[in-house]
Design an enzyme around this catalytic site. Structure first.
Site, PDB file in Angstrom:
ATOM      1  CG  ASP A  64      58.287-134.580  10.957  1.00 18.64           C
ATOM      2  OD1 ASP A  64      59.169-133.784  11.339  1.00 18.64           O
ATOM      3  OD2 ASP A  64      57.660-135.324  11.727  1.00 18.64           O
ATOM      4  NE  ARG A  65      62.325-136.097   1.625  1.00 24.07           N
ATOM      5  CZ  ARG A  65      63.530-136.241   1.098  1.00 24.07           C
ATOM      6  NH1 ARG A  65      64.587-136.398   1.879  1.00 24.07           N
ATOM      7  NH2 ARG A  65      63.698-136.218  -0.203  1.00 24.07           N
TER       8      ARG A  65
END
Length: 251
Positions: A64-65
């Protein structure tokens, strides 16, 4: 928590490279690849890794970012296929470290099915009524801390440092499982606790999701020798660990 904005391309730290694979330490805030959700973003781990090593790369998995840490790329489509098979057969082991609210259990296996998170644009044709999918995470508590400031209804704030290993790979699985246990990750603006996040921002100077993909273990797709690659903590997390008395968990 404020969104990390890069004013210039971050430096990509290569943790391991041979003629078949490359493993990087992805910074928090960097997308792995182009996404419909962030159409205006111009920096991606795939592009930056390619530019760093001068070769085309093939993603094997994603982070995830807001999550930092170990990210594996293959250097050919054939190697990507072999590593993807290991991933699908659950023989690749991943370990994460996270800071969560409260003093959580010393050990736990979280077996809690999760509904698929659908994006309004890219997933608009998927079945919104599909049954929850099996999701399993193992948890080991590494350390605890209690700090002399409030982050809710109590005068002090309690934290746990946990090691999490996903057995399955659902979107936001670790974050959703910790929220299910009522021990949400600090800095999680989607599944976490706003008061806890604000307090950590003010008192611990933590402005990111406190989740790092610490290590990955798998058999090399060509030599078949076991490999374990470990990421470092970035400076922001090291500073938080120091404030909580967790320096021994830097590495």
């Amino acid at each position: 928590m404020r969104k990390i904005v890069f004013t210039e391309a971050p430096v990509i730290s290569v943790l391991y490279k041979d003629e078949y694979i490359v493993v990087i330490d992805k910074p928090s805030g960097l997308l792995v690849h182009r996404s419909e959700i962030d159409r205006h973003e111009t920096l991606f781990a795939i592009q930056l890794t390619r530019d760093t090593i001068g070769q085309h790369v093939y993603p094997i998995h994603r982070l995830d970012r807001p999550t930092s840490g170990v990210l594996v790329f293959a250097l050919s489509s054939d190697i990507a296929r072999l590593l993807s098979e290991q991933m699908q057969n659950h023989v690749i082991s991943k370990k994460y470290q996270a800071i969560v609210r409260g003093h959580c259990p010393e050990h736990a296996t979280i077996d809690y099915p999760l509904k698929e998170i659908l994006d309004k644009k890219s997933d608009k044709l998927k079945d919104k009524l599909a049954e929850p999918q099996s999701a399993i995470t193992t948890l080991t508590r590494l350390d605890i801390a209690e700090m002399p400031f409030a982050s809710g209804r109590y005068d002090t704030s309690r934290y746990s440092l946990v090691e999490l290993s996903p057995i399955t790979g659902r979107k936001h699985q670790l974050r959703r499982h910790m929220a299910h246990l009522r021990h949400p990750m600090i800095g999680d603006t989607t599944h976490g606790d706003g008061k806890q996040n604000k307090s950590a921002s003010i008192n611990l100077n933590l402005h990111r999701l406190a989740l790092v993909a610490k290590s990955i273990s798998f058999d090399h797709p060509v030599s078949h020798q076991p490999l374990t690659i470990t990421a470092n903590l970035d400076t922001s997390l090291k500073n938080v660990y120091q404030k909580l008395g967790w320096q021994k968990w830097y590495f």
